[in-house]
Scaffold this active site. Structure first.
Site, PDB file in Angstrom:
ATOM      1  N   SER A 254     -50.373  21.926-133.779  1.00  0.00           N
ATOM      2  CA  SER A 254     -51.044  21.156-133.125  1.00  0.00           C
ATOM      3  C   SER A 254     -52.613  21.257-133.828  1.00  0.00           C
ATOM      4  CB  SER A 254     -51.143  21.816-131.700  1.00  0.00           C
ATOM      5  OG  SER A 254     -51.697  20.883-130.681  1.00  0.00           O
ATOM      6  N   ASP A 473     -43.340  13.277-130.019  1.00  0.00           N
ATOM      7  CA  ASP A 473     -44.438  14.357-129.611  1.00  0.00           C
ATOM      8  C   ASP A 473     -45.400  13.724-128.766  1.00  0.00           C
ATOM      9  OD1 ASP A 473     -46.961  16.023-129.521  1.00  0.00           O
ATOM     10  OD2 ASP A 473     -46.105  16.685-131.661  1.00  0.00           O
ATOM     11  N   HIS A 503     -43.543  18.691-128.346  1.00  0.00           N
ATOM     12  CA  HIS A 503     -44.936  18.927-129.113  1.00  0.00           C
ATOM     13  C   HIS A 503     -44.391  20.108-130.414  1.00  0.00           C
ATOM     14  CE1 HIS A 503     -48.913  18.976-129.939  1.00  0.00           C
ATOM     15  NE2 HIS A 503     -49.345  20.057-129.335  1.00  0.00           N
TER      16      HIS A 503
END
Length: 535
Positions: A254, A473, A503
């Site tokens: 991320s 995602d 994610h």
């Protein structure tokens, strides 16, 4: 406030580890050549690839020997102090913690310093040890010291030959945490109407944003100008050097992908084996980043509804009706605390991070439509890091401080109404209005200027970097991985596509993803560019 939720969402260890297992793999064109450069450990001396601070804004001063030659005092870890409610436990086992001393300002490395909290667990097969593997699980604002022990079982294969290491980036948790408001103020902020419909609501929303920034300046003004991603990347190079590694081996998730890309740009010659999973689009400016997230969460919501046999259009309309209802009247809950429209959006966002959360969303929506907001409120409060005693963690304080130190974007409420609101609502009738207003509520009144329009990640000459993008995602849409590969430069980014939901890909335990990533880290075998893994 939605601003605390989805500006650059942390990929927490807990969320990662709840994803389900899957297998399946296909490959695109490319070679399986060995890469990653020399990853053997080097002695931690002031002359061994000593960090200087990169070249994004000109060569910076060399660090003094007191910093490059420091010896870390590894000790048994204590319980993290900055968790909400103080409920976190010490990790136990063979986990060790230490504090690295880094310059507060890398432009003046002989001046003030800041402590960077570290955690590690040594390689289980010491005779075959490659070196250290540094992790960042996202945010910005996520604590690696608190998160790595829980995530470590997913890295057992890599742990055999790597010391697993993580850190709290500057301004986060044990590393001089940024603090901006108390629990009472946080409670009021999260209950504000984040999509104001009247001048009074808009004033309250923007006044709260300004108060948040002023609170940061008052409580954390010393560190606030120095918590940006470029400084954290320089900290990573100092960590590498002090740990004794010639090259940095790194796994970022991320926001950790932006941090890794920034490191590769600043120190291309020091990149060892690096994987970036759930990739933040480096070409997106402040506005487009928010728009990307509106698109990603809308896609995830539509995929969720399709899985229940409902069309995307019908499901979206159903949620919009619920939110419109909440805008007029809050729902009662079993906690005695009402569910607001803004908290409902948070409660919907939280289970969209992976398919394992979808059953909870089904239950929460059904109960809310029947007049009980308890389940949605519970999801929202967990996501907001609120404990049962009403105490909040400070990760969202650091998230905003780091984001606003990075991004130059400053958007007024007037511009949101005139330019962005209709466009964002078209992208997502559910999440668009919240993220559009978030543009005005996030950094508009911030006391520190942003560093860049978009992060620099060009890394010509760096060793191959794995870039893993997920088609489903919600927080970092797939297209961002394609742009990261492009911007890293020819011969650097290696694209890996995961066709599943959620994610992040590696911690879904997908066998194909593991087959691409693990040999790369263990043996330097670079997977084929364009490798595609089915869910």
């Amino acid at each position: 406030m939605v601003a605390h939720l989805v500006r650059a969402v942390a990929l927490t260890a807990a969320a990662l580890l709840t994803a389900g297992a899957a297998t399946g793999c296909g490959s695109g064109s490319g070679s399986g050549s060995t890469g990653g450069g020399d990853t053997s450990p080097a002695p931690a001396t002031a002359t061994s690839t000593a960090p200087r601070g990169g070249h994004d804004d000109g060569e910076q001063p060399a660090l003094p020997a007191a910093l490059t030659g420091q010896q870390l005092d590894w000790k048994r870890c204590a319980a993290p102090r900055k968790a909400a409610g103080g409920a976190a436990r010490a990790p136990g086992g063979d986990w060790q913690c230490a504090t690295l001393t880094a310059p507060l300002d890398y432009r003046r490395p002989g001046g003030g310093t800041i402590g960077i909290a570290l955690i590690r667990s040594k390689a289980t097969d010491g005779d075959r040890r490659v070196g250290s593997l540094l992790f960042n699980f996202g945010g910005p604002g996520g604590s690696g010291v608190a998160g790595l022990p829980g995530a470590a079982p997913a890295f057992d294969t890599l742990h055999s030959r790597y010391d697993l290491v993580s850190f709290d980036p500057r301004g986060v948790a044990e590393s001089s945490a940024v603090v901006c408001q108390d629990d009472k103020q946080a409670e009021a902020s999260f209950r504000l109407d984040s999509t104001p419909d009247t001048p009074a609501e808009e004033k309250a929303y923007l006044d709260d944003s300004a108060a948040f920034g002023a609170g940061c300046a008052r409580r954390s003004g010393k560190v606030l100008p120095y918590v940006g991603t470029s400084s954290a990347a320089r900290d990573m190079d100092l960590i590498r050097h002090v740990l004794g590694d010639k090259k940095l081996n790194y796994f970022g998730f991320s926001y950790g992908t932006e941090l890794g890309g920034t490191y590769a740009h600043l120190f291309p010659e020091n990149v060892g084996r690096m994987a970036l999973d759930a990739v933040v689009d480096p070409s997106a400016d402040f506005v487009r980043h928010a728009r990307n997230q509106a698109l990603g969460f809308q896609r995830a919501l539509e995929n969720y509804f399709r899985s229940t046999g409902t069309t995307a259009e019908a499901g979206t309309a159903r949620v919009v009706r619920l939110l419109d209802r909440l805008d007029k009247e809050q729902l009662t809950t079993g906690t005695g605390r009402p569910l607001t429209q803004s908290l409902a959006v948070t409660g919907i966002i939280a289970p969209l991070y992976g398919e394992d959360g979808w059953p909870a969303l089904t239950k929460a929506l059904r109960e809310a439509e029947n007049g009980d907001g308890t389940a949605l409120l519970t999801l929202a409060e967990s996501y907001n890091d609120r404990d049962s005693d009403g105490r909040y963690g400070t990760a969202h304080h650091a998230q905003r401080a780091i984001s606003c130190a990075d991004a130059k974007g400053r958007v007024s409420g007037e511009r949101v109404r005139a330019v962005h609101l209709a466009d964002f609502r078209k992208v997502s009738p559910v999440f668009g209005p919240y993220l559009a207003w978030d543009l005005a509520g996030w950094c508009a009144s911030w006391p520190v200027d942003g560093e860049h329009e978009t992060p620099e990640v060009g890394a010509e000459g760096a060793a191959p970097v794995l870039v893993i993008g997920g088609k489903g995602d919600p927080a970092t849409p797939y297209e961002g991985s394609l742009r990261m590969v492009e911007e890293l430069g020819r011969g650097v980014g290696v694209q890996i596509t995961y066709e599943g939901e959620g994610h992040g890909a590696y911690l879904t335990a997908n066998g194909c993803i593991a087959h691409a990533v693990d040999p790369y880290f263990l043996d330097g075998k670079v997977p084929a560019d364009g490798t595609t893994c089915a869910a």
